[in-house]
Design a protein around this motif. Sequence first.
Motif, PDB file in Angstrom:
ATOM      1  N   CYS A 116       0.831  -1.423  -0.018  1.00 30.47           N
ATOM      2  CA  CYS A 116       0.041  -0.220  -0.002  1.00 30.47           C
ATOM      3  C   CYS A 116       0.678   1.182   0.004  1.00 30.47           C
ATOM      4  CB  CYS A 116      -0.984   0.016   1.222  1.00 30.47           C
ATOM      5  SG  CYS A 116      -2.354  -1.066   0.854  1.00 30.47           S
ATOM      6  N   LEU A 117       1.943   1.282   0.756  1.00 26.60           N
ATOM      7  CA  LEU A 117       2.951   2.472   0.975  1.00 26.60           C
ATOM      8  C   LEU A 117       3.601   2.413  -0.362  1.00 26.60           C
ATOM      9  CD1 LEU A 117       4.456   1.859   4.367  1.00 26.60           C
ATOM     10  CD2 LEU A 117       2.549   3.288   3.805  1.00 26.60           C
ATOM     11  N   ALA A 118       3.970   1.488  -0.960  1.00 26.34           N
ATOM     12  CA  ALA A 118       4.486   1.731  -2.637  1.00 26.34           C
ATOM     13  C   ALA A 118       3.650   2.194  -3.567  1.00 26.34           C
ATOM     14  CB  ALA A 118       4.976   0.455  -2.972  1.00 26.34           C
ATOM     15  N   TRP A 119       2.144   1.639  -3.373  1.00 23.11           N
ATOM     16  CA  TRP A 119       1.191   2.381  -4.073  1.00 23.11           C
ATOM     17  C   TRP A 119       1.191   3.754  -3.972  1.00 23.11           C
ATOM     18  CZ3 TRP A 119      -3.257   4.904  -4.198  1.00 23.11           C
ATOM     19  CH2 TRP A 119      -4.200   4.834  -5.315  1.00 23.11           C
ATOM     20  N   PHE A 120       0.798   4.270  -2.839  1.00 19.64           N
ATOM     21  CA  PHE A 120       0.755   5.733  -2.625  1.00 19.64           C
ATOM     22  C   PHE A 120       1.824   6.547  -3.071  1.00 19.64           C
ATOM     23  CE2 PHE A 120      -2.797   4.416   0.248  1.00 19.64           C
ATOM     24  CZ  PHE A 120      -3.707   5.487  -0.091  1.00 19.64           C
ATOM     25  N   THR A 121       3.115   5.863  -2.784  1.00 27.56           N
ATOM     26  CA  THR A 121       4.467   6.708  -3.260  1.00 27.56           C
ATOM     27  C   THR A 121       4.015   6.874  -4.753  1.00 27.56           C
ATOM     28  OG1 THR A 121       5.622   5.652  -1.204  1.00 27.56           O
ATOM     29  CG2 THR A 121       6.793   6.652  -3.392  1.00 27.56           C
ATOM     30  N   ASN A 122       3.793   5.776  -5.438  1.00 27.81           N
ATOM     31  CA  ASN A 122       3.723   5.764  -7.119  1.00 27.81           C
ATOM     32  C   ASN A 122       2.555   6.875  -7.326  1.00 27.81           C
ATOM     33  OD1 ASN A 122       2.255   4.805  -9.681  1.00 27.81           O
ATOM     34  ND2 ASN A 122       4.326   4.365  -9.642  1.00 27.81           N
ATOM     35  N   TYR A 123       1.629   6.935  -6.616  1.00 31.53           N
ATOM     36  CA  TYR A 123       0.373   7.647  -6.818  1.00 31.53           C
ATOM     37  C   TYR A 123       0.906   9.132  -6.579  1.00 31.53           C
ATOM     38  CZ  TYR A 123      -4.112   9.954  -5.868  1.00 31.53           C
ATOM     39  OH  TYR A 123      -5.215  10.662  -5.864  1.00 31.53           O
ATOM     40  N   PHE A 124       1.629   9.622  -5.851  1.00 28.96           N
ATOM     41  CA  PHE A 124       2.058  10.930  -5.555  1.00 28.96           C
ATOM     42  C   PHE A 124       3.335  11.160  -6.539  1.00 28.96           C
ATOM     43  CE2 PHE A 124       0.587  10.386  -0.973  1.00 28.96           C
ATOM     44  CZ  PHE A 124      -0.470  11.254  -1.317  1.00 28.96           C
ATOM     45  N   SER A 125       4.058  10.240  -7.125  1.00 26.70           N
ATOM     46  CA  SER A 125       5.340  10.627  -8.015  1.00 26.70           C
ATOM     47  C   SER A 125       4.945  10.855  -9.408  1.00 26.70           C
ATOM     48  CB  SER A 125       6.015   9.323  -8.117  1.00 26.70           C
ATOM     49  OG  SER A 125       6.467   8.792  -6.754  1.00 26.70           O
ATOM     50  N   PRO A 156       4.116  21.603 -18.957  1.00 26.27           N
ATOM     51  CA  PRO A 156       3.785  20.870 -17.728  1.00 26.27           C
ATOM     52  C   PRO A 156       4.599  21.253 -16.605  1.00 26.27           C
ATOM     53  CG  PRO A 156       4.929  19.578 -19.149  1.00 26.27           C
ATOM     54  CD  PRO A 156       4.749  20.788 -19.957  1.00 26.27           C
ATOM     55  N   LEU A 157       4.061  21.577 -15.557  1.00 27.20           N
ATOM     56  CA  LEU A 157       4.614  22.018 -14.166  1.00 27.20           C
ATOM     57  C   LEU A 157       4.800  20.887 -13.201  1.00 27.20           C
ATOM     58  CD1 LEU A 157       6.149  24.298 -12.517  1.00 27.20           C
ATOM     59  CD2 LEU A 157       3.934  24.810 -11.590  1.00 27.20           C
ATOM     60  N   ALA A 158       5.900  20.438 -12.537  1.00 25.00           N
ATOM     61  CA  ALA A 158       5.737  19.430 -11.685  1.00 25.00           C
ATOM     62  C   ALA A 158       5.115  19.689 -10.423  1.00 25.00           C
ATOM     63  CB  ALA A 158       7.337  18.987 -11.353  1.00 25.00           C
ATOM     64  N   VAL A 159       4.430  18.601  -9.822  1.00 24.91           N
ATOM     65  CA  VAL A 159       3.541  18.836  -8.702  1.00 24.91           C
ATOM     66  C   VAL A 159       4.357  18.074  -7.453  1.00 24.91           C
ATOM     67  CG1 VAL A 159       1.522  18.674  -7.282  1.00 24.91           C
ATOM     68  CG2 VAL A 159       1.638  19.281  -9.721  1.00 24.91           C
ATOM     69  N   SER A 160       4.990  18.610  -6.795  1.00 20.24           N
ATOM     70  CA  SER A 160       5.941  17.627  -5.664  1.00 20.24           C
ATOM     71  C   SER A 160       5.327  17.756  -4.207  1.00 20.24           C
ATOM     72  CB  SER A 160       7.505  18.464  -5.488  1.00 20.24           C
ATOM     73  OG  SER A 160       7.532  19.556  -5.072  1.00 20.24           O
ATOM     74  N   MET A 161       4.083  18.623  -4.291  1.00 20.20           N
ATOM     75  CA  MET A 161       3.679  18.451  -2.927  1.00 20.20           C
ATOM     76  C   MET A 161       2.308  18.508  -2.953  1.00 20.20           C
ATOM     77  SD  MET A 161       5.938  21.436  -0.615  1.00 20.20           S
ATOM     78  CE  MET A 161       5.128  21.034   0.818  1.00 20.20           C
ATOM     79  N   GLY A 162       1.327  18.302  -1.728  1.00 18.46           N
ATOM     80  CA  GLY A 162       0.101  18.425  -2.106  1.00 18.46           C
ATOM     81  C   GLY A 162      -0.700  17.233  -2.230  1.00 18.46           C
ATOM     82  N   VAL A 163      -2.055  17.188  -1.925  1.00 19.84           N
ATOM     83  CA  VAL A 163      -2.837  16.018  -2.097  1.00 19.84           C
ATOM     84  C   VAL A 163      -3.518  16.560  -3.495  1.00 19.84           C
ATOM     85  CG1 VAL A 163      -2.870  14.908  -0.054  1.00 19.84           C
ATOM     86  CG2 VAL A 163      -4.642  16.726  -0.393  1.00 19.84           C
ATOM     87  N   PRO A 164      -4.114  15.804  -4.516  1.00 21.03           N
ATOM     88  CA  PRO A 164      -4.776  16.035  -5.455  1.00 21.03           C
ATOM     89  C   PRO A 164      -6.155  16.601  -4.960  1.00 21.03           C
ATOM     90  CG  PRO A 164      -3.787  14.075  -5.889  1.00 21.03           C
ATOM     91  CD  PRO A 164      -3.589  14.350  -4.644  1.00 21.03           C
ATOM     92  N   GLN A 165      -6.412  17.766  -5.252  1.00 21.67           N
ATOM     93  CA  GLN A 165      -7.806  18.398  -5.002  1.00 21.67           C
ATOM     94  C   GLN A 165      -8.844  17.972  -6.073  1.00 21.67           C
ATOM     95  OE1 GLN A 165      -8.310  22.454  -3.108  1.00 21.67           O
ATOM     96  NE2 GLN A 165      -6.185  22.602  -3.093  1.00 21.67           N
ATOM     97  N   GLY A 166     -10.069  17.756  -5.571  1.00 15.88           N
ATOM     98  CA  GLY A 166     -11.177  17.111  -6.384  1.00 15.88           C
ATOM     99  C   GLY A 166     -11.063  15.975  -6.537  1.00 15.88           C
ATOM    100  N   SER A 167      -9.921  15.280  -6.056  1.00 17.22           N
ATOM    101  CA  SER A 167      -9.857  13.791  -5.918  1.00 17.22           C
ATOM    102  C   SER A 167     -10.855  13.109  -4.894  1.00 17.22           C
ATOM    103  CB  SER A 167      -8.584  13.140  -5.872  1.00 17.22           C
ATOM    104  OG  SER A 167      -7.925  13.821  -4.712  1.00 17.22           O
ATOM    105  N   ILE A 168     -11.141  11.640  -4.988  1.00 20.82           N
ATOM    106  CA  ILE A 168     -11.701  10.989  -3.914  1.00 20.82           C
ATOM    107  C   ILE A 168     -10.763  10.858  -2.791  1.00 20.82           C
ATOM    108  CG2 ILE A 168     -12.862   8.885  -3.446  1.00 20.82           C
ATOM    109  CD1 ILE A 168     -14.431  10.480  -5.210  1.00 20.82           C
ATOM    110  N   LEU A 169      -9.437  10.518  -3.053  1.00 23.33           N
ATOM    111  CA  LEU A 169      -8.385  10.324  -1.906  1.00 23.33           C
ATOM    112  C   LEU A 169      -8.088  11.673  -1.222  1.00 23.33           C
ATOM    113  CD1 LEU A 169      -6.474   7.433  -3.586  1.00 23.33           C
ATOM    114  CD2 LEU A 169      -7.840   7.302  -1.161  1.00 23.33           C
ATOM    115  N   GLY A 170      -7.996  12.753  -1.743  1.00 23.23           N
ATOM    116  CA  GLY A 170      -7.448  13.717  -1.219  1.00 23.23           C
ATOM    117  C   GLY A 170      -7.792  14.318   0.008  1.00 23.23           C
ATOM    118  N   PRO A 171      -9.073  14.594   0.195  1.00 20.30           N
ATOM    119  CA  PRO A 171      -9.622  14.798   1.610  1.00 20.30           C
ATOM    120  C   PRO A 171      -9.259  13.936   2.836  1.00 20.30           C
ATOM    121  CG  PRO A 171     -11.448  15.084  -0.174  1.00 20.30           C
ATOM    122  CD  PRO A 171     -10.352  14.402  -0.893  1.00 20.30           C
TER     123      PRO A 171
END
Length: 405
Positions: free
Chosen positions: A64-73, A88-103
């Motif tokens: 699961c941790l590997a999956w989330f690491t990949n999700y953010f990469s 394109p601009l790289a996003v290195s921080m933050g949770v994806p807003q508007g996503s199901i997982l973000g909140p």
Amino acid sequence: MQSGFRAGHGCTSATLKVVNDILTAIDKKHYCAAVFIDLAKAFDSVNHHILIGRLDSLGFSNDCLAWFTNYFSDRVQCVKSEGLLSGPLAVSMGVPQGSILGPTLFSVYINEVALAAGESLIHLYADDTILYTSGPSLDTVLTTLQASFNAIQLSLRGLQLLLNTSKTKCMLFNRLLPAPTRLSNITTLDGSDLEYVDNYKYLGVWLDCKLSFQTHIKHLQSKVKSRIGFLFRNKASFTHAAKHTLVKLTILPILDFGDVIYKIASNTLLNKLDAVYHSAIRFVTKAPYTTHHCDLYALVGWPSLHTRRQTHWLHVIYKTLLGKVPPYLSSLVTIASPTCSTRSSRYISLVTPKTNSFFGRLSFQFSAANDWNELQKSLKLETLISLTSFKHQLSEQLTDYCTCT
């Protein structure tokens, strides 16, 4: 005390809890002070390494941790306007807003901040946070609040979240005690003094230092008047069915949101909402201005706002009995044990806590018990039934649309 994006939780339940605590403090003739904490770009400031560490501490598997690491990469963002696409601009921080997982991920990220509250109380709704404390001595209250606020700031810094000092405010709730001539400042770790305010919009409801809800009702009145004005100016464009639907979808939700919280306002203030409600009904029915509001309710088939508020309030109470509300609310009510074997003793009743003043009787823990026991005089439930069945029985009890008698 995290109410953000959790089943059974919401802005209303969180605010009910906070208001209950403040009213209980006022009832004890205690001072109660609060800091409304605002964070700058909170969702965009989440550090991915810290978040993965949080998930690891919660027992997530390595996969699961590997999956989330990949999700953010390797996330990028760009802007498209009039057919043109930016680079394109790289996003290195933050949770994806508007996503199901973000909140949910943000709640996981910030949740342990509550552990730093110390002797103060804290309630979080994602990045909306209130820190508050009460006591008989104002100096002690402010000293405790400052110490807790300092610890909260350190915890936020550890998460690399930035306090928005200009929007973080203080409030002193005080109804029964003399107003202090001068208040000690609550300061940030950087030495900035927080502003004391008399009103603050918390989770959609304007709280004022007297808990009169005057500011909130004024805002509701203005908002509804603006929408009704638009509808009347364009009334020729709408059929009767469209008018009915428009009011149900654009006016009633404004009046219904938080009504179980601001229902404790004075009748003088609540009557101002009745006036705009009656205007909305006249828009639907084309009834003359001189039509009595009792007749208006009958024409449109809607109850009074008083009945709507009471219905919503009793729904909340019953959900509390069913355990369908957060534990911080359900823990405020206690089912009474029968003291004798009479028929009335078999009815479900609640223990009514002792209060010292009118404000104590406005608290959730008192008014929920008192109003439920009053309802049981006619409802007479001996066992808990489904919420749907309860709503049906309640609708048969609350049939009086007019409250002018």
